[in-house]
Design a protein around this motif. Structure first.
Motif, mmCIF file in Angstrom:
data_model
loop_
_atom_site.group_PDB
_atom_site.id
_atom_site.type_symbol
_atom_site.label_atom_id
_atom_site.label_comp_id
_atom_site.label_asym_id
_atom_site.label_seq_id
_atom_site.Cartn_x
_atom_site.Cartn_y
_atom_site.Cartn_z
ATOM 1 N N ARG A 2 -10.073 -11.984 4.699
ATOM 2 C CA ARG A 2 -10.283 -9.876 4.554
ATOM 3 C C ARG A 2 -9.279 -10.038 3.961
ATOM 4 O O ARG A 2 -8.815 -9.704 2.963
ATOM 5 N N LEU A 3 -7.466 -10.432 4.037
ATOM 6 C CA LEU A 3 -6.651 -10.773 3.896
ATOM 7 C C LEU A 3 -6.421 -10.677 2.447
ATOM 8 O O LEU A 3 -6.153 -10.202 1.307
ATOM 9 N N VAL A 13 0.368 -1.588 0.079
ATOM 10 C CA VAL A 13 -0.248 -0.075 0.310
ATOM 11 C C VAL A 13 1.196 1.465 -0.047
ATOM 12 O O VAL A 13 0.985 1.634 -1.165
ATOM 13 N N GLU A 56 -9.517 -11.734 0.423
ATOM 14 C CA GLU A 56 -9.515 -10.775 -0.494
ATOM 15 C C GLU A 56 -9.412 -9.659 -0.849
ATOM 16 O O GLU A 56 -9.509 -8.934 -1.785
ATOM 17 N N SER A 57 -8.486 -9.089 -0.010
ATOM 18 C CA SER A 57 -7.446 -7.668 -0.790
ATOM 19 C C SER A 57 -6.238 -7.992 -1.415
ATOM 20 O O SER A 57 -6.061 -6.818 -2.215
ATOM 21 N N ARG A 58 -6.002 -9.682 -1.143
ATOM 22 C CA ARG A 58 -4.835 -9.703 -2.252
ATOM 23 C C ARG A 58 -5.145 -11.153 -2.628
ATOM 24 O O ARG A 58 -4.330 -11.811 -1.580
#
Length: 309
Positions: A113-114, A8, A116-118
Motif C-alpha cells: 500500500r505504501l 501529507v 502504491e501511494s508513494r
C-alpha cells in the motif's frame, strides 16, 4: 509521529497560500518552484517537524518549506512509516486478535500500500535485484513491531483516536498543526498522547528535545479542548524504552512562548530572505548540500518577494 506525515500534512500545512504582506516587491523569475511544482508561498502554519527544522537550521527550513526541494526517500524513515501503519491498522482487529503474529502479518500488505501511494519508494531497493536487502529491511520492521508487544499490550487498549490530525489557531494568529499517533482517554476523562518512535531513546541530556514534539501536541489539544493531557508517552521501539512526562499548564505556556518567538524569527527570515545555515553534525545526512553555502553550494533564487531596503 513525524516520518509518516511529512508528505501529507507538512507539505500542505506549511504551504497554504496567504496574501503577500503589503510593502513587498516581487522576486525575480527562475525559482526552484518553476520546475513543475506549485508556486512558492509564505509559511502559514507550524508543525513539530518544521519547528524542529528551523531550530536545527533556518536554511534547511527554507529548502523544505519555501523552495520545496526534493529529498530522496530513506530506508530508516520509510521503515518508520511502515511500522506506524501496521500499529495503526492492528487496532482494527478485535482486542483478542491483536497479537504479534497478527501484527507482523500486516507488514506485506502495508508495504504494498505504501509503495502504491508513494511511487518514489521504488528507488529504495532498485539496486537490490535479488531482494536480499529488502528482506533484511522487512525483517527489521518485524522486529520493531514485535518489540512493541513487550512495551504495551494492545489487547487492553482502545484508542480514542489514531493518526489524529489536530490544528488550532492561537490568539496571536499562529496556526499549529500536526498528526498524533494515538490518543487514549481513560474512563475518568484523562487524556494520554502516545507517539511511536522506531529509533532508540535519547540520552537523558537530550530528553527535553525529544519531548518538544509531545508538548507541542499537548499545547494544541489544550487550546482546542481546554484539557491538559494527563500524560505524554514516547514509545521507542528501537531500544525498547518508554519515556513519559506529565505536563502542567506552565509547561504548555512556556512552549507557546517559545513557538511564538520561533514564528517571529521565521516571519523575519521570510520577509528578508535571510535564511542562514547552522552547521552541525547532522549536516552529513542533509540532502541539500549541493545548495548549501557551507558545502560550496548556492541556494536557488529566492522564490518569495522581499521587503525593499
Amino acid at each position: 509521529m513525524e516520518t509518516s506525515t511529512e508528505g501529507v500534512t507538512e507539505a500542505h500545512s506549511d504551504g497554504t497560500a496567504e496574501p503577500a504582506p503589503a510593502g513587498m516587491i516581487t522576486a525575480a523569475a527562475g525559482t526552484a518552484a518553476d520546475a513543475g511544482s506549485a508556486p512558492a508561498v509564505p509559511p502559514a502554519s507550524l508543525s513539530p517537524s518544521r519547528a524542529g527544522d528551523f531550530m536545527q537550521c533556518p536554511l534547511l527550513y527554507r529548502f523544505r518549506v519555501i523552495d520545496r526541494l526534493p529529498e530522496k526517500p530513506s530506508e530508516a524513515a520509510t521503515k518508520g512509516t511502515l511500522v506506524h501503519a501496521v500499529l495503526e491498522r492492528l487496532f482494527d482487529a478485535p482486542a483478542a486478535e491483536r497479537t504479534a503474529p497478527r501484527a507482523k502479518s500486516l507488514i506485506p500488505a502495508q508495504w504494498d500500500r505504501l509503495r502504491e501511494s508513494r511511487p518514489e519508494l521504488a528507488e529504495l531497493f532498485a539496486d537490490d535485484p535479488g531482494g536480499e536487502r529488502l528482506a533484511r529491511w522487512l525483517g527489521e520492521a518485524e522486529q520493531l513491531v514485535e518489540r512493541w508487544f513487550t512495551l504495551e499490550d494492545p489487547s487492553r487498549l482502545e484508542p480514542a483516536e489514531r493518526e489524529l490530525f489536530v490544528e488550532t489557531e492561537l490568539e496571536s494568529g499562529l496556526r499549529l498543526r500536526g498528526i498524533i499517533d494515538r490518543v487514549d482517554v481513560a474512563p475518568t476523562g484523562e487524556v494520554r498522547i502516545v507517539d511511536y518512535k522506531t529509533g532508540k531513546a535519547p540520552r537523558p541530556e537530550y530528553a527535553d528535545s525529544a519531548l518538544f514534539q509531545m508538548t507541542f501536541y499537548a499545547l494544541v489539544v489544550w487550546r482546542l479542548k481546554n484539557v491538559i493531557p494527563r500524560r505524554l508517552q514516547l514509545v521507542y521501539l528501537g531500544s525498547g524504552d518508554v519515556l513519559t512526562y506529565d505536563p502542567v499548564r506552565a509547561d504548555l505556556e512556556r512552549v507557546e512562548r517559545k513557538l511564538l518567538a520561533l514564528w517571529e524569527a521565521i516571519r523575519r527570515a521570510t520577509e528578508t530572505g535571510d535564511w542562514r545555515p547552522r552547521p552541525t553534525k547532522l549536516c552529513g545526512w542533509c540532502d541539500h548540500q549541493a545548495h548549501c553555502p557551507e558545502f560550496g553550494g548556492t541556494p536557488p533564487p529566492y522564490p518569495l518577494p522581499t521587503r525593499s531596503p
